[in-house]
Scaffold this motif. Structure first.
Motif, short mmCIF file in Angstrom:
data_model
loop_
_atom_site.label_atom_id
_atom_site.label_comp_id
_atom_site.label_asym_id
_atom_site.label_seq_id
_atom_site.Cartn_x
_atom_site.Cartn_y
_atom_site.Cartn_z
N VAL A 244 -8.06 21.98 1.82
CA VAL A 244 -7.02 21.10 2.36
C VAL A 244 -6.45 20.16 1.30
N ALA A 248 -0.73 24.66 1.14
CA ALA A 248 -1.26 25.84 1.80
C ALA A 248 -1.23 27.08 0.92
N GLU A 249 -0.06 27.37 0.31
CA GLU A 249 0.07 28.58 -0.50
C GLU A 249 -0.82 28.51 -1.74
#
Length: 650
Positions: A244, A248-249
């Motif tokens: 986290v 995200a990618e």
């Protein structure tokens, strides 16, 4: 269900939410126990002397979309069984808490909360609202009083529960390692820049052996003061971070590098990232001391739920049930017996009704067809599940396991115990990967234009002559083709016919033409097509090493589930349970068939002067129009014309 009943149910539920809160979530049916109106009506069932009316039962059935979907046939009989069983349980709970003192002040306080929430501040608004839902003020206060009493009983049961022991906590920790796993983490550094070309140049330097921390300090827009370290630097090394912490990618690409290494340049949010993974730390169980607080809280909840479950079971065991209205009399036989415990058929039906697949089934097929599927598939599954849950406490005692909670909690604990030694091997992962390889594949794609010709020789000539110079559409049109821009196409997306898709993604004979390629001539119907393919990207399959972490948890869970179920089934079989489901269903089918109205005999079409009423005769009040008056004599039958008997009626 009419509006009054809907609002009535809503009011009662609201009162329960305000008074009882979440006390009844330990069992799927308990939240609906008190959806009853305080109305007089036709006595239907007596529970320890307390009357349940036919109107209350009918209202409870209509309040549930599933139970109200049919009242005939096998399912209608099942639904009546559930309605009556639930209302009996409600009456038992209400009756068992009547001796709990609830003051008028307590009730008034809850009434005030309801009125404030619904904006019913003045007395007239409150009275009008109650009249609109078919309740008097006294009836509403009685319901609220009952709910307060139940809440106090629940609180008392919870307070009496002993604290979890260390042995129980240790076993829970051992059997539920996935509940106390830390997230996967990486030790690494990143470079973030705003220019893609610069990012690619920096990646090339890093791959060439340049010091990554130095590159990050000199070029990165983030964390350059600590050499691009993803986490704070301690003792010369970056602190591990979870996924986290990254976009995200970027996180997906970095955490795929379980053996460490460099990601490609990854665009995200208008920036370009390169991550160097120095060390991958897989998920791992927290130490027992770190997890103990959460374990004790989970065990406390389990024990509280078990106390309430046992209390309810005691109420049902000693209940005196009397059916007053034969229309609401139900048959609730023992469907199975295990470890000296009888399982009532109503619990099987409740398990069916609460199943989401069953609700969906009712929307798709008629009740008669649904009943066949339910009897053949769902009821046997539910019955076996109930046998396991009823057997679970006995099995746990036999194995001397410190398992706590409801029967369902204990059977889950037994399954975990049976699967405690299951491990995932490399062979398991390879087999799963081979069987599900398409999940890890990015399909081939391309941009496609189609030139369709009437004549095959025209298509062949165009494919031979055009070498990519100039515009494809213009050249194909000049050669007599109809051109269609198919745009971006992905293998398997059905944008192209199977013949055309094979010509793009499967053929080995694409001809180079300018910036793209030409396909072979493909016959499509009565026409012949040539495809111009650009931006062709072959299918890419991620290697097992890249997805190992992703699939390992899935494979382990599947293996544990299989081993756990096998263990529980074996232990249950040793208790030699009796499964009477087939007999119960056969008896139900016969009972339902016998209760169905018998078809009446067809009336004769012939009409004879001997059987006809005298002309001008007037039927008696309430008699059928073709009936003879009561005071008229029926002429005797003759040998030539026998009298036609009246049709049978019920």
């Amino acid at each position: 269900m009419n509006r009054k009943k809907v609002t009535n149910v809503m009011l009662i539920v609201l009162a329960l939410l305000l008074v009882v809160g979440m006390a009844y979530q330990f069992t799927p049916n308990i939240e609906g126990l008190f959806n009853r109106s305080q109305t007089t009506g036709t006595p239907a069932v007596k529970v320890n002397g307390q009357t349940i009316t036919a109107e209350e039962l009918d209202q409870a059935r209509r309040a549930n979309p599933v139970l109200s979907s049919t009242d005939t046939g096998v399912l209608g009989d099942d639904f009546k069984t559930v309605v009556v069983a639930n209302q009996i349980q409600q009456a038992l709970v209400t009756g068992a808490t009547q001796d709990i003192k609830v003051s008028r002040t307590d009730v008034n306080a809850e009434v005030d909360k309801i009125r404030e929430q619904r904006g019913l501040k003045d007395n007239k608004a409150w009275t009008d609202f109650l009249q609109g839902v078919g309740l008097s003020d006294a009836a509403a206060r009685t319901q609220i009083r009952d709910s307060i009493a139940v809440q106090r009983k629940v609180d008392a049961l919870k307070a009496a529960v002993p604290a979890p022991t260390d042995a129980e906590a240790q076993l829970y920790y051992t059997l539920n390692p996935e509940a106390f796993q830390s997230d996967a983490r990486i030790v690494g550094r990143q470079i973030v820049v705003a220019d893609e070309a610069k990012a690619k140049a920096l990646l090339a330097q890093a791959k060439g052996g340049a010091d990554f921390a130095a590159l990050a300090s000199a070029n990165s827009s983030e964390f350059k003061d600590r050499g691009g370290a993803l986490g704070p630097v301690e003792s010369g090394a970056p602190r591990p971070v979870a996924q986290v912490a990254l976009p995200a990618e970027v996180g997906a690409a970095a955490f795929a590098l379980t053996d460490g290494g460099l990601t490609d340049v990854i665009p995200s949010g208008g920036k370009f990232y390169i991550v160097k993974v120095e060390k991958y730390l897989p998920p791992a169980p927290k130490p027992f001391d770190e997890a103990k607080t959460d374990i004790m809280a989970a065990l406390k909840t389990q024990k509280e739920n078990a106390a309430i479950e046992q209390w309810l079971a005691g109420l049902e065991k000693d209940a005196k049930i009397e059916y007053v209205d034969p229309n609401w009399k139900t048959t609730n036989p023992t469907v199975a017996t295990v470890a000296g415990k009888d399982i009532p058929y109503s619990e099987v039906v409740e398990g069916v009704v609460s199943n989401q697949q069953f609700a969906s089934l009712l929307q798709q097929v008629p009740p008669e067809q649904a009943a066949g599927l339910v009897n053949g598939i769902l009821k046997p599954q539910v019955t076996q599940g109930l046998i396991q849950t009823y057997a679970a406490p006995t099995i746990a005692d036999k194995l001397k396991l410190d398992l706590t909670g409801t029967r369902q909690d204990i059977v889950q604990g037994l399954a975990a115990y049976g699967a405690r030694d299951v491990k995932v091997t490399d062979a398991d992962l390879q087999a799963y990967y081979d069987q599900n390889k398409e999940q890890f594949q990015t399909p081939a794609g391309a941009t496609v234009s189609e030139a369709s010709f009437r004549d095959r020789n025209q298509a062949l000539a165009f494919r031979t002559d055009w070498n990519g110079n100039g515009d494809f559409t213009a050249a194909a049109g000049k050669a007599g083709a109809t051109v269609s821009e198919r745009g971006a196409v992905t293998a398997g997306d059905s944008k192209l016919s199977p013949e055309l898709e094979a010509a793009v993604f499967s053929a080995k004979t694409l001809k180079d033409a300018g910036e793209g390629s030409l396909s072979d001539v493909v016959k499509v119907g009565d026409r012949y097509s040539v495809l111009y393919v650009t931006d062709l990207k072959p299918a890419v399959t991620q290697p097992l090493s890249a997805v190992r972490g992703q699939i390992e948890a899935q494979v382990l869970a599947a293996k544990k589930n299989e081993a756990g179920q096998a263990f529980v089934s074996k232990e249950v079989a040793a208790l030699k349970p009796t499964d009477n489901l087939d007999k119960v269903l056969a008896a139900q089918a016969k009972r339902v068939a016998d209760a169905e109205p018998k078809p009446t005999a067809p009336a004769s079409d012939s009409s004879t002067p001997d059987s006809a009423a005298p002309a001008g005769a007037t039927p008696a009040d309430g008699a059928p129009a073709d009936a003879a008056p009561k005071d008229s004599a029926t002429p005797p039958a003759t040998d030539a014309e026998p009298a036609t008997p009246a049709p049978a009626t019920r």
